[in-house]
Design a protein around this motif. Structure first.
Motif, PDB file in Angstrom:
ATOM      1  N   MET A   9       0.852  -1.189   0.000  1.00 17.98           N
ATOM      2  CA  MET A   9       0.000   0.000   0.000  1.00 17.98           C
ATOM      3  C   MET A   9       0.889   1.240   0.000  1.00 17.98           C
ATOM      4  O   MET A   9       1.755   1.402   0.867  1.00 17.98           O
ATOM      5  N   ASP A  53      -4.052   9.234  -0.926  1.00 15.33           N
ATOM      6  CA  ASP A  53      -4.887   8.052  -0.724  1.00 15.33           C
ATOM      7  C   ASP A  53      -4.029   6.805  -0.863  1.00 15.33           C
ATOM      8  O   ASP A  53      -3.086   6.761  -1.669  1.00 15.33           O
ATOM      9  N   MET A  55      -3.072   3.357  -2.232  1.00 11.74           N
ATOM     10  CA  MET A  55      -3.289   2.560  -3.438  1.00 11.74           C
ATOM     11  C   MET A  55      -2.248   1.449  -3.461  1.00 11.74           C
ATOM     12  O   MET A  55      -1.109   1.656  -3.032  1.00 11.74           O
ATOM     13  N   ASP A  56      -2.622   0.281  -3.992  1.00 15.62           N
ATOM     14  CA  ASP A  56      -1.605  -0.745  -4.190  1.00 15.62           C
ATOM     15  C   ASP A  56      -1.082  -0.678  -5.623  1.00 15.62           C
ATOM     16  O   ASP A  56      -1.571   0.102  -6.451  1.00 15.62           O
ATOM     17  N   GLU A  59      -3.572  -1.162  -8.540  1.00 11.70           N
ATOM     18  CA  GLU A  59      -4.451  -0.005  -8.738  1.00 11.70           C
ATOM     19  C   GLU A  59      -3.717   1.120  -9.452  1.00 11.70           C
ATOM     20  O   GLU A  59      -4.295   1.809 -10.308  1.00 11.70           O
ATOM     21  N   ILE A  60      -2.444   1.305  -9.111  1.00  4.15           N
ATOM     22  CA  ILE A  60      -1.652   2.339  -9.772  1.00  4.15           C
ATOM     23  C   ILE A  60      -1.478   2.019 -11.249  1.00  4.15           C
ATOM     24  O   ILE A  60      -1.663   2.875 -12.130  1.00  4.15           O
ATOM     25  N   GLU A  63      -4.538   2.634 -13.268  1.00  5.53           N
ATOM     26  CA  GLU A  63      -4.720   4.069 -13.514  1.00  5.53           C
ATOM     27  C   GLU A  63      -3.851   4.557 -14.668  1.00  5.53           C
ATOM     28  O   GLU A  63      -4.323   5.267 -15.568  1.00  5.53           O
TER      29      GLU A  63
END
Length: 208
Positions: A9, A53, A55-56, A59-60, A63
């Motif tokens: 994270m 925020d 993010m793992d 998720e990055i 994006e």
């Protein structure tokens, strides 16, 4: 997409697609991954880095896959304060070119292609032994920094210190160009011709 067994994270301030405004890659389309927090509190800081925020890595990546670009800038705050090793491994596996903007006080993952080092203290506190862009922020009456003989670099930059906003460090940018410091840095570079002027062109032209 390569996957990982356990996610890390990371506190991420923002992810955005723009152009690189500084250094050797100025003008290059780039995906910025701005990590939150910093180990320093420079009065001339130009970045909002306190918020963020969690993010793992997956998720990055999801994006940044939204952008048609393979050039990454890891920045902050101080991005190397957090465990970015797995993120860099995954970025490299997806053929991203990874650059980082750092104060050099932490070790970096080997996957990083280009290091922009901007020391904010003496080289006694710098963990790195080499970089590509070596950048110093200087105000009027400042001197050309003394670089250790065994330190390796590609390019030398001087960046004029901006006006201080007077706001809490890490909350509001000090974005206004200080013409007195700019003129002084230009004269300093003319007297020391191996150095180059670095301006934050993204702020001058009004992009993120």
């Amino acid at each position: 997409m390569k996957t990982i067994g356990q996610n890390t994270m990371l506190k991420i301030n923002s992810i955005f697609y723009t152009i690189q405004g500084e250094g050797s890659y100025v003008g290059t389309p780039a995906i910025f991954i701005r990590l939150s927090d910093c180990n320093l509190a420079c009065s001339f800081c130009d970045t909002e880095f306190l918020s963020g925020d969690l993010m793992d890595e997956q998720e990055i990546l999801e994006e940044i896959f939204n952008y048609d670009c393979k050039f990454i800038v890891l920045t902050g705050g101080e991005p190397s304060m957090q465990d970015i090793n797995t993120l860099c491994e995954l970025l490299k596996a997806e053929d991203y070119y990874i650059t980082i903007e750092t104060n050099g006080m932490y070790q970096l993952p080997p996957e990083i292609n280009w290091i922009c080092l901007s020391p904010k203290s003496s080289f006694d506190h710098i963990q790195l032994k080499e970089c590509h862009d070596l950048k110093f922020v200087i105000k009027k009456e400042g001197k050309v920094p003394k670089i250790p003989d065994d330190f390796r670099y590609h390019e030398l930059f001087i960046s004029p210190m901006n006006y201080s906003s007077g706001k809490k460090i890490g909350v509001e940018a000090c974005a206004k160009l200080n013409k007195t410091n700019l003129d002084y840095c230009i004269d300093l570079i003319k007297q020391n011709s191996k150095w180059r002027l670095n301006l934050q062109t993204h702020k001058i032209i009004g992009v993120e």
